[in-house]
Design a protein around this motif. Structure first.
Motif, PDB file in Angstrom:
ATOM      1  N   LYS A 146     -65.784 -34.240 -93.775  1.00 17.39           N
ATOM      2  CA  LYS A 146     -65.185 -33.254 -92.856  1.00 17.39           C
ATOM      3  C   LYS A 146     -64.570 -32.103 -93.650  1.00 17.39           C
ATOM      4  CE  LYS A 146     -65.720 -36.896 -90.425  1.00 17.39           C
ATOM      5  NZ  LYS A 146     -66.831 -37.082 -89.541  1.00 17.39           N
ATOM      6  N   THR A 147     -63.906 -32.471 -94.741  1.00 12.55           N
ATOM      7  CA  THR A 147     -63.118 -31.486 -95.485  1.00 12.55           C
ATOM      8  C   THR A 147     -63.996 -30.444 -96.172  1.00 12.55           C
ATOM      9  OG1 THR A 147     -61.476 -33.209 -95.818  1.00 12.55           O
ATOM     10  CG2 THR A 147     -61.349 -31.303 -97.283  1.00 12.55           C
ATOM     11  N   TYR A 148     -65.145 -30.905 -96.691  1.00 13.15           N
ATOM     12  CA  TYR A 148     -65.984 -29.985 -97.471  1.00 13.15           C
ATOM     13  C   TYR A 148     -67.314 -29.644 -96.784  1.00 13.15           C
ATOM     14  CZ  TYR A 148     -62.685 -30.746-101.311  1.00 13.15           C
ATOM     15  OH  TYR A 148     -61.558 -30.785-102.096  1.00 13.15           O
ATOM     16  N   HIS A 149     -67.408 -29.869 -95.478  1.00 12.08           N
ATOM     17  CA  HIS A 149     -68.623 -29.529 -94.711  1.00 12.08           C
ATOM     18  C   HIS A 149     -69.857 -30.253 -95.247  1.00 12.08           C
ATOM     19  CE1 HIS A 149     -65.845 -26.458 -93.479  1.00 12.08           C
ATOM     20  NE2 HIS A 149     -66.009 -25.720 -94.557  1.00 12.08           N
ATOM     21  N   VAL A 150     -69.688 -31.527 -95.596  1.00 14.04           N
ATOM     22  CA  VAL A 150     -70.823 -32.298 -96.132  1.00 14.04           C
ATOM     23  C   VAL A 150     -70.854 -33.686 -95.462  1.00 14.04           C
ATOM     24  CG1 VAL A 150     -71.082 -31.126 -98.363  1.00 14.04           C
ATOM     25  CG2 VAL A 150     -69.361 -32.933 -98.142  1.00 14.04           C
ATOM     26  N   THR A 151     -71.014 -33.684 -94.133  1.00 12.07           N
ATOM     27  CA  THR A 151     -70.943 -34.974 -93.432  1.00 12.07           C
ATOM     28  C   THR A 151     -72.065 -35.914 -93.871  1.00 12.07           C
ATOM     29  OG1 THR A 151     -72.239 -34.137 -91.571  1.00 12.07           O
ATOM     30  CG2 THR A 151     -69.847 -33.975 -91.380  1.00 12.07           C
ATOM     31  N   GLY A 152     -73.164 -35.348 -94.387  1.00  9.34           N
ATOM     32  CA  GLY A 152     -74.286 -36.196 -94.795  1.00  9.34           C
ATOM     33  C   GLY A 152     -74.110 -36.843 -96.161  1.00  9.34           C
ATOM     34  N   TRP A 153     -73.074 -36.491 -96.875  1.00 11.57           N
ATOM     35  CA  TRP A 153     -72.907 -37.074 -98.211  1.00 11.57           C
ATOM     36  C   TRP A 153     -72.269 -38.451 -98.163  1.00 11.57           C
ATOM     37  CZ3 TRP A 153     -71.184 -32.824-102.254  1.00 11.57           C
ATOM     38  CH2 TRP A 153     -72.197 -31.848-102.315  1.00 11.57           C
ATOM     39  N   PHE A 213     -70.577 -32.225 -86.413  1.00  5.98           N
ATOM     40  CA  PHE A 213     -70.974 -31.840 -87.774  1.00  5.98           C
ATOM     41  C   PHE A 213     -71.119 -30.331 -87.821  1.00  5.98           C
ATOM     42  CE2 PHE A 213     -74.865 -32.378 -85.388  1.00  5.98           C
ATOM     43  CZ  PHE A 213     -75.656 -31.301 -85.783  1.00  5.98           C
ATOM     44  N   PRO A 214     -70.844 -29.700 -88.972  1.00  7.71           N
ATOM     45  CA  PRO A 214     -70.982 -28.251 -89.054  1.00  7.71           C
ATOM     46  C   PRO A 214     -72.455 -27.839 -89.061  1.00  7.71           C
ATOM     47  CG  PRO A 214     -69.616 -29.127 -90.847  1.00  7.71           C
ATOM     48  CD  PRO A 214     -70.293 -30.283 -90.201  1.00  7.71           C
ATOM     49  N   ASP A 215     -72.766 -26.683 -88.484  1.00  6.10           N
ATOM     50  CA  ASP A 215     -74.144 -26.175 -88.575  1.00  6.10           C
ATOM     51  C   ASP A 215     -74.230 -25.100 -89.656  1.00  6.10           C
ATOM     52  OD1 ASP A 215     -72.970 -23.961 -87.357  1.00  6.10           O
ATOM     53  OD2 ASP A 215     -74.604 -23.667 -85.905  1.00  6.10           O
ATOM     54  N   PHE A 216     -73.199 -25.060 -90.538  1.00  8.36           N
ATOM     55  CA  PHE A 216     -73.238 -24.136 -91.674  1.00  8.36           C
ATOM     56  C   PHE A 216     -73.150 -24.964 -92.945  1.00  8.36           C
ATOM     57  CE2 PHE A 216     -69.162 -24.411 -89.513  1.00  8.36           C
ATOM     58  CZ  PHE A 216     -68.354 -24.964 -90.482  1.00  8.36           C
ATOM     59  N   ASP A 217     -73.507 -24.337 -94.059  1.00  7.07           N
ATOM     60  CA  ASP A 217     -73.600 -25.109 -95.299  1.00  7.07           C
ATOM     61  C   ASP A 217     -72.260 -25.157 -96.027  1.00  7.07           C
ATOM     62  OD1 ASP A 217     -74.876 -26.751 -97.028  1.00  7.07           O
ATOM     63  OD2 ASP A 217     -76.408 -25.313 -97.654  1.00  7.07           O
ATOM     64  N   CYS A 218     -72.210 -26.051 -97.002  1.00 10.43           N
ATOM     65  CA  CYS A 218     -70.998 -26.173 -97.821  1.00 10.43           C
ATOM     66  C   CYS A 218     -70.992 -25.079 -98.889  1.00 10.43           C
ATOM     67  CB  CYS A 218     -70.955 -27.543 -98.475  1.00 10.43           C
ATOM     68  SG  CYS A 218     -72.264 -27.811 -99.675  1.00 10.43           S
ATOM     69  N   ASP A 219     -69.918 -25.020 -99.638  1.00  8.41           N
ATOM     70  CA  ASP A 219     -69.781 -24.071-100.739  1.00  8.41           C
ATOM     71  C   ASP A 219     -70.884 -24.347-101.782  1.00  8.41           C
ATOM     72  OD1 ASP A 219     -68.989 -22.606-102.936  1.00  8.41           O
ATOM     73  OD2 ASP A 219     -66.868 -23.205-102.806  1.00  8.41           O
ATOM     74  N   PRO A 220     -71.693 -23.322-102.162  1.00 12.76           N
ATOM     75  CA  PRO A 220     -72.746 -23.558-103.158  1.00 12.76           C
ATOM     76  C   PRO A 220     -72.181 -24.114-104.469  1.00 12.76           C
ATOM     77  CG  PRO A 220     -72.882 -21.321-102.263  1.00 12.76           C
ATOM     78  CD  PRO A 220     -71.661 -21.947-101.667  1.00 12.76           C
ATOM     79  N   ALA A 221     -70.921 -23.807-104.773  1.00  9.62           N
ATOM     80  CA  ALA A 221     -70.320 -24.311-106.015  1.00  9.62           C
ATOM     81  C   ALA A 221     -70.268 -25.843-106.002  1.00  9.62           C
ATOM     82  CB  ALA A 221     -68.910 -23.747-106.177  1.00  9.62           C
TER      83      ALA A 221
END
Ligand code: PMP
Ligand code: GLN
Length: 403
Positions: free
Chosen positions: A254-261, A55-63
């Motif tokens: 994976k694509t949008y850095h939001v594995t928790g969604w 999982f990424p340790d950075f956040d997704c796009d705020p948009a």
């Protein structure tokens, strides 16, 4: 008012007879807690840099977060249609057509799922009956075999081969594993944990195997946007014969850095999707409404997924560059956000013990590749995840350089 607390059960129970839990024979005798959960817990207990669980340790796009908030504020908070909101299904069908040249009908061939894990389980539940065999190519993602077993099927294993070019699928062995009971073949490209990617010649070989049979295919393509070095993702839907018998699973996590969604989708021909939906409506029914609307709005701009290969290739190269200063031997790979390394020049521990040792003593968590095999197999290889901030990767590399 004080209402007397009395029920039949309580009246019948006597103080010396405690309630007894009936014995339950487990349906999954070989399953414990997943290796990802175990290694993440160990990493946090020991303050290790967690390159284990993917999982990424950075956040997704705020948009993207704004788009979810907007959808919630617009009152899009009740059950959506069972198959997914039409705007999202259409956006998915458009994207697949633009990238891979295959048109799925948004109304009858795309179903939004609660992540790929659910898509995979639902695919197996709707296809596999007791006694059916499902061919699994190992190493394999850990949810596959339990999902086959819950569906009443029997996994039949074929192991990937590791050579100078990395891991490859021995299609002759896959062909040899086919029997009259084979219901499905599961493939995964780009592949977790090895990072290997299939190409068009692999698709041809798979098509040769299934041609003239009733064998279905589950294609796990959750890392579809992480293919490097100018290669193209060989989605099974690019191949018309394969598309006609495949359930293509993907995931926005994976694509949008939001594995928790936990939102994904399954694309399959109408007749297969109809069966998929019969099961889907009774194991999840519907998937998070505002997130679906947000993803549909966000997907209008293709840049985030078109830029993903370059984004992750840079991180992979940064990580590989640093690993050159260590005694790890790199396993060649072309995709995903994982890198496997051979540690046999460093230690003769088992993969599980070496991963624990790395985590507790060196402060860098990894995943033993042996965890992706049904029968223990020791190759001296562990998997690192490089979906991390540069500074996280640099800290891990500094620690790894000490061995
Ligand atoms: N397949 C593979 C190969 C994966 O690595 C993962 C999880 N990372 C999944 C499926 C599950 O995806 P999701 O989180 O969307 O359920
Ligand atoms: N797919 C992720 C991995 O391979 C982890 C997902 C999970 O924890 N189940 O690391």
């Amino acid at each position: 008012m004080n209402i007397p607390h009395s029920t039949t059960a309580m009246t019948n129970s006597t103080p010396d007879r405690l309630p007894v839990t009936p014995a339950l024979e487990t349906k999954l005798p070989r399953v414990g807690t997943t290796i990802f959960t175990v290694m993440s817990a160990l990493a946090s207990e020991h303050g290790a840099v967690n390159l284990g669980q993917g999982f990424p340790d950075f956040d997704c796009d705020p948009a993207l977060i704004d788009a979810v908030t907007d959808a919630m504020k617009q009152g899009l908070n009740q059950y959506p249609p069972m198959t997914g909101v039409p705007v999202l299904r259409t956006a998915i069908a458009d994207k697949i057509e633009a990238l891979y040249g295959h048109r799925y009908d948004a109304a009858s061939e795309i179903t939004v799922t609660a992540g790929a894990t659910q898509g995979i389980l639902t695919t197996l539940l709707c296809c596999v009956r007791t006694g059916d065999e499902v061919i699994v190519i190992e190493p394999a993602y850990d949810s596959y075999v339990p999902a086959i077993e819950l569906a009443g099927g029997t996994p039949v294993f074929v192991q990937m081969q590791l050579g100078e070019t990395g891991y490859t699928v021995p299609w002759d062995k896959v062909a040899a594993a086919v029997s009259p009971r084979t219901r499905m073949i599961m493939v995964n490209t780009p592949h977790n944990p090895t990072g290997s990617v299939l190409d068009t010649s692999d698709l041809e070989k798979l098509a040769d195997i299934v041609r003239g049979t009733d064998i279905l295919i589950l294609s796990d393509e959750v890392y579809e946007h992480m293919v490097f070095d100018g290669r193209e993702h060989a989605s099974l839907c690019r191949h018309p014969e394969l598309a006609a018998r495949s359930f293509v699973n993907s995931s926005f996590g994976k694509t949008y850095h939001v594995t928790g969604w936990k939102v994904g989708y399954v694309a399959a021909p109408a007749a297969l999707s109809a069966e998929f939906r019969k099961v889907h409506q009774f194991n999840v029914f519907t998937v998070n409404t505002p997130v679906q609307y947000a993803l549909a709005a966000y997907m209008k701009n293709p840049a985030p997924y078109l830029e993903l290969p370059a984004f992750y290739q840079r991180k992979r190269d940064l990580f590989l560059d640093g690993l050159k200063n260590t005694r790890f031997k790199l396993v060649p790979s072309g995709g995903t956000y994982f890198q496997c390394v051979d540690y046999r020049a460093i230690s003769d521990k088992s993969e599980a013990d070496f991963s624990k040792w790395l985590t507790t003593e060196l402060g860098v968590a990894a995943i033993p590749v042996s965890a992706f095999y049904a029968q223990p197999k020791e190759s001296g290889i562990v998997r690192f995840c490089f979906a991390k901030k540069d500074e996280t990767l640099q800290l891990a590399l500094k620690r790894l350089a000490a061995i």
